[in-house]
Design an enzyme around this catalytic site. Structure first.
Site, mmCIF file in Angstrom:
data_model
loop_
_atom_site.group_PDB
_atom_site.id
_atom_site.type_symbol
_atom_site.label_atom_id
_atom_site.label_comp_id
_atom_site.label_asym_id
_atom_site.label_seq_id
_atom_site.Cartn_x
_atom_site.Cartn_y
_atom_site.Cartn_z
ATOM 1 C CG ASP A 78 -2.039 0.974 1.165
ATOM 2 O OD1 ASP A 78 -2.295 1.502 0.054
ATOM 3 O OD2 ASP A 78 -2.673 1.227 2.197
ATOM 4 C CG ASN A 126 -7.236 -2.259 -5.779
ATOM 5 O OD1 ASN A 126 -6.260 -2.990 -5.660
ATOM 6 N ND2 ASN A 126 -7.560 -1.344 -4.877
HETATM 7 C C1 FPP Z 1 -1.848 0.472 -3.334
HETATM 8 O O1 FPP Z 1 -1.436 1.736 -3.642
HETATM 9 C C2 FPP Z 1 -1.407 -0.530 -4.263
HETATM 10 C C3 FPP Z 1 -2.138 -1.119 -5.231
HETATM 11 C C4 FPP Z 1 -3.348 -0.575 -5.841
HETATM 12 C C5 FPP Z 1 -1.760 -2.432 -5.705
HETATM 13 C C6 FPP Z 1 -0.308 -2.722 -5.776
HETATM 14 C C7 FPP Z 1 0.240 -2.517 -7.116
HETATM 15 C C8 FPP Z 1 1.555 -2.457 -7.392
HETATM 16 C C9 FPP Z 1 2.608 -2.664 -6.385
HETATM 17 C C10 FPP Z 1 2.044 -2.134 -8.748
HETATM 18 C C11 FPP Z 1 1.981 -3.226 -9.751
HETATM 19 C C12 FPP Z 1 2.236 -4.598 -9.295
HETATM 20 C C13 FPP Z 1 2.720 -5.553 -10.100
HETATM 21 C C14 FPP Z 1 2.823 -6.941 -9.627
HETATM 22 C C15 FPP Z 1 3.198 -5.250 -11.443
HETATM 23 P P1 FPP Z 1 -2.536 2.859 -3.516
HETATM 24 O O2 FPP Z 1 -2.784 3.376 -4.889
HETATM 25 O O3 FPP Z 1 -3.744 2.362 -2.808
HETATM 26 O O4 FPP Z 1 -1.766 3.904 -2.630
HETATM 27 P P2 FPP Z 1 -2.429 5.029 -1.731
HETATM 28 O O5 FPP Z 1 -3.192 4.347 -0.634
HETATM 29 O O6 FPP Z 1 -1.247 5.797 -1.237
HETATM 30 O O7 FPP Z 1 -3.314 5.826 -2.640
#
Ligand code: FPP
Length: 318
Positions: A78, A126
């Site tokens: 996250d 998501n």
């Molecule tokens: C949370 O960040 C993360 C995700 C939505 C999923 C994780 C995705 C990745 C690590 C990138 C791609 C992965 C692969 C395997 C290629 P957020 O957007 O919720 O962060 P925030 O809470 O700070 O907004």
């Protein structure tokens, strides 16, 4: 019975060690017959590539107790959006940097011989609740990630798998996923499982549907359902439950991740945002995990024999 006598409580030794779920779990006192089980059979020395850790990582690794390494680490990645926001960058760039952390953490896991690493890469929520443009970007990022990192997966002996309702992902993403899974199927090091279009509750729904079908076919009545039956129908039936769950970016939530499997998992939350999380931070989390005492609902080993007779204690009504 011998095991219970040695512990003064239920032991998670032999039977659990015999199944894939509890493989290598060492919670026995030396006098317990289950303690004879070889320490960490899933961490064969041949799979260790400690010399490939960087100097900082090696220093942390040297503090770890080899007999208490986790078999399975799960991570809620996250903070990509916040990482980008702090730099006045678009959220997309946070995800891109997050994909880089995925690779670095996977490689460190493979160097220390961690058998199972399961990353929450894309949840059902998501998929449903994020803007289409962001979802499309994440799908494109996943394809590119798989394509450009396949050689590194091979070099690191990493086997790739997925959990979730992956059949609902775009066809071209599914195709790339299958390609990477098949190409790495013969690898014998870390199994990297990406949770994609995954939700813990929907996994349980899918498991109960599968179990209900089986019960109907085999004429099994509900009274005969066991925890093991439910386990067999989970996406994760082939792996042990996570020993350690890491969540980055400081939120104290499980976010619908592996709800059944984390019943006795140790939780480690760090303020660090996922794009800043590297191999050394995985090792630091494992070091913290090794300080925890896992009791599985039992008593601490330090409690020893209970000397008081609770029958003689008067219960005072409040
Ligand atoms: C949370 O960040 C993360 C995700 C939505 C999923 C994780 C995705 C990745 C690590 C990138 C791609 C992965 C692969 C395997 C290629 P957020 O957007 O919720 O962060 P925030 O809470 O700070 O907004």
């Amino acid at each position: 019975e011998e095991a219970i006598a040695a512990h003064g409580r239920l032991c998670y030794g032999r039977e659990r060690n015999a199944s894939a779920r509890g493989a290598g779990r060492i919670v026995c006192r030396p006098e317990c017959p289950n303690a004879l089980i070889e320490a960490n059979p899933l961490y064969p020395a041949a799979k260790l590539r400690i010399d490939e850790l960087n100097a900082e990582e090696r220093a942390v690794y040297a503090t770890l107790k080899p007999e208490r390494l986790p078999q399975h680490v799960a991570i809620i990645m996250d903070g990509n959006g916040r990482w980008a926001g702090h730099r006045s960058l678009k959220r997309f760039l946070g995800h891109q940097q997050g994909a880089n952390s995925v690779q670095l953490v996977t490689e460190t896991a493979s160097r220390i011989g961690l058998p199972w690493l399961t990353l929450y890469a894309f949840s059902l929520e998501n998929n449903l609740r994020r803007p289409r443009a962001e979802v499309n970007f994440l799908m494109r990022l996943l394809r590119t990630y798989l394509e450009s990192n396949l050689q590194r997966m091979m070099d690191n002996n990493v086997r790739m798998k997925y959990i979730g309702r992956t059949h609902e992902l775009p066809a071209e993403v599914q195709e790339k996923m299958r390609w990477a899974e098949q190409a790495t199927a013969g690898n014998t090091g870390t199994t990297l499982t990406l949770a994609l279009n995954y939700g813990g509750r929907s996994e349980l729904v899918d498991a109960f549907r599968g179990l209900a079908d089986e019960m109907k076919q085999k004429h099994i009545t509900p009274a005969h359902i066991t925890e093991e039956d439910i386990h067999r129908h989970l996406y994760t039936a082939h792996m042990p439950d996570p020993d350690l769950l890491i969540r980055t970016s400081g939120e104290m939530r499980l976010s619908n991740y592996l709800l059944w499997q984390i019943a006795y998992t140790e939780i480690f939350v760090t303020e660090r945002l996922w794009p800043d999380f590297k191999g050394i931070h995985l090792l630091e989390a494992i070091a913290e995990y090794q300080l925890r005492e896992r009791r599985y609902g039992g008593l601490s080993d330090s409690v020893g024999e209970v000397e008081e007779n609770p029958d003689q204690i008067t219960i005072v009504a409040n």
